[in-house]
Design a protein around this motif. Sequence first.
Motif, PDB file in Angstrom:
ATOM      1  N   THR A 434       0.837  -1.201   0.000  1.00 34.54           N
ATOM      2  CA  THR A 434       0.000   0.000   0.000  1.00 34.54           C
ATOM      3  C   THR A 434       0.870   1.249   0.000  1.00 34.54           C
ATOM      4  O   THR A 434       0.595   2.213  -0.734  1.00 34.54           O
ATOM      5  CB  THR A 434      -0.932   0.002   1.224  1.00 34.54           C
ATOM      6  N   LEU A 437       2.268   1.714  -3.470  1.00 36.02           N
ATOM      7  CA  LEU A 437       1.263   2.234  -4.395  1.00 36.02           C
ATOM      8  C   LEU A 437       0.974   3.704  -4.128  1.00 36.02           C
ATOM      9  O   LEU A 437       0.786   4.494  -5.068  1.00 36.02           O
ATOM     10  CB  LEU A 437      -0.019   1.407  -4.284  1.00 36.02           C
ATOM     11  N   LEU A 438       0.922   4.089  -2.852  1.00 37.60           N
ATOM     12  CA  LEU A 438       0.727   5.499  -2.532  1.00 37.60           C
ATOM     13  C   LEU A 438       1.864   6.344  -3.083  1.00 37.60           C
ATOM     14  O   LEU A 438       1.644   7.418  -3.669  1.00 37.60           O
ATOM     15  CB  LEU A 438       0.627   5.678  -1.015  1.00 37.60           C
ATOM     16  N   GLY A 548      -5.475   6.701   0.370  1.00 38.71           N
ATOM     17  CA  GLY A 548      -5.329   5.898  -0.837  1.00 38.71           C
ATOM     18  C   GLY A 548      -6.299   6.293  -1.931  1.00 38.71           C
ATOM     19  O   GLY A 548      -5.920   6.408  -3.102  1.00 38.71           O
ATOM     20  N   ALA A 552      -5.243   7.930  -5.587  1.00 35.46           N
ATOM     21  CA  ALA A 552      -5.624   7.260  -6.836  1.00 35.46           C
ATOM     22  C   ALA A 552      -6.366   8.213  -7.762  1.00 35.46           C
ATOM     23  O   ALA A 552      -6.093   8.276  -8.974  1.00 35.46           O
ATOM     24  CB  ALA A 552      -6.482   6.039  -6.524  1.00 35.46           C
ATOM     25  N   LEU A 571      -4.797   0.610  -6.182  1.00 36.88           N
ATOM     26  CA  LEU A 571      -4.760   1.442  -4.984  1.00 36.88           C
ATOM     27  C   LEU A 571      -6.148   1.595  -4.374  1.00 36.88           C
ATOM     28  O   LEU A 571      -6.300   1.613  -3.148  1.00 36.88           O
ATOM     29  CB  LEU A 571      -4.164   2.810  -5.327  1.00 36.88           C
ATOM     30  N   GLN A 574      -6.768  -1.437  -2.353  1.00 40.81           N
ATOM     31  CA  GLN A 574      -6.109  -1.341  -1.055  1.00 40.81           C
ATOM     32  C   GLN A 574      -6.877  -0.422  -0.113  1.00 40.81           C
ATOM     33  O   GLN A 574      -7.024  -0.711   1.078  1.00 40.81           O
ATOM     34  CB  GLN A 574      -4.683  -0.812  -1.224  1.00 40.81           C
TER      35      GLN A 574
END
Length: 686
Positions: A434, A437-438, A548, A552, A571, A574
């Motif tokens: 996570t 991805l952030l 998140g 995104a 994302l 998540q």
Amino acid sequence: MLLHAPLYLGALSALTTLAALVPRTISARLFVGLPYGLVALGATTVASIFLAHQRSLDIGLALAVVVGAAATRLVMRRWSWLGAQLFASATLGSFAYLGYAAAITYAVGHNPVYLVASSLLLVLELAALSLSLSYLFEIIDTVSRRPEPAHRADPNHLPKVAIQVPAYSEPIEVMRETLAALAALDYPDLLVQVVDNNTPDRAVWTALQAECEKLGSRFQFIHLENWPGFKAGALNEATRRLPKDVELIGVVDSDYVVRKDWLRSVVGHFADANVAFVQTPQSYRDWNDDQYLRGLFYSYAYFFEVTMPARAHRNAIIFAGTMGVIRRSAFEEIGGWNTDVVTEDAEASLRMLAKGHSGVYEPRPFGQGLMPLSFEGLKQQRFRWALGGMQILRLHWRRLLLPHEGGRLTFAQRAHYLLGNVQWFGDALMFLFTLLLLLTAISTALHHTLPIRQLTGVALGLPILFLASGLLRAVWAMKLKTRCTWRDAVAGLQVWFALSWVVTLACLRGVVKFHAAFLRTPKSKEDEPSVVKALRSAQIETLLAITGAAAAIAMVIRVPSVATIALAILLLFQSAVYANGPWAGAAAEGVHLTPIRRAYKSSAQSTGARPVGANSMALSIAAGLSVLAVLFLISLAAPPAPPEPAAPALAPPQSKPSAHATPSASPTPSGSPSASPSASPSPSPS
């Protein structure tokens, strides 16, 4: 070729999973399962040849799957063919994906920052895929395995038994039902020890003492003041006070109502002198009227319907405490409960197995307890379980990893105990993915590129399809074994998701420090709005979900493309995982309080011990933000990641296969694709 193999094997694994969804096919005999498997194999091969024009490679992959499935079935002789093919295709697909990821990592760039970051990502992917395969193994070993003879119990073996009931600040309304059920047990030679451990309110424990005195000489009440060692220390002292002729010790939690035939049904297993303990499933009551409680019930049931039967096939079950019976001599041989471990029951069973004893899993439930009624109490319970897994790993890693340190443990027993505790790290892996991805979303929105391996083209669809297939398997396994509805199975999945952060926190604390303080939960104000209570019980989960989702959306708005949309989907998934935290908090606040629920809600069994205080929570937020800041600064200073090499003879993006499977299903889906992106399913509970 490197990308084509994971695409082909992923599609085959997904199609085999769909074939397994047909009722009774996963456990069907060879003359049924083999045709199903070959149809899935043939359909995948024909479609792949048509789309990618790699005839020789596809035929070679198909033959590899057949050989792998045959080898799997030779080793696991009681598995069905369809189960063996599913596991073989998922395993080969995992290896193929890791080979593809490694080739991109080391064949494209030579920048030190890129190589270090991408190597760490590859290690995380390897860990996540290994955990996901361990879950898939448990599922297949339970749902596709032919029945085998169960351990025989001698109905004429009736030794003296002592039932121990640990209690701490338990409401008398709850205890009265438990004691009445124990008084009604149909067993000739029985003693019941009610062990009150450090209850500060004299009125509470004296009321319990009076209730025991009403029930007669079969009941013995023990009150311990300022006693060390928590529940384990109290039960060790109670055992020391038992008469010498007591051969077996049972443990029942203070909220359990047992069936009167419980002891007669299980003590006959102890006629076998090698049996050290017998464990029956933990079950629950008063849950069917509420969707959240139904999901919680089935999330608990998964362990006893899927994981424990798989472990029982290799004499590797755990002693789960309540609704279990243990041989006193074996218990004293290992020195009693370990007061330093918060999951003292599971740790004790490992030590008994290492002495060469065996454990018996009796799959019928013989009692029902009450589940935590607040989300905060549920988190505290799960925190203890995960922390206990970390303590067992720290205490017994040599026994589990080194062949000459394991005593009389078999390889299978070591593997089950090792994986059963390592699986808690799946949620920590998901948290790391996570963060990646952030970071990817923030960098992309600011028109920067991370110095880490990237996926483009058809490969971008793999992580999303891995996740979808893995979630389907987890929900399917829960529905199949617990016989619940699809909606209830999804609710069980939501409960797993909701507990992801607290499991992550327990893993981090367990790695850093062996012992952890348990704080009592402060009572909520009766007039406080339910929404406030729900958000307070899921502060970090709410923050992660909002952050998140915002990242995104910002990424897609700032840099709209197919690649950013795929990353945004990952994302958002998540974020949805963590959003189940506030959902669970609100759902728990909405549970209708019947009289027994109202009494139980203030019980220590329901509230538990608080896993982390406000200062620790603030430190967790600061640590997470610091990691993000450091990684983002590195991304600004470092050169961007080199592009992927062109993949020869691959189909164009619009002709990609229609389905790809995750390397496995995951009971607590905790590893999700990383910023690469990559696939990572993971755990649960122990």
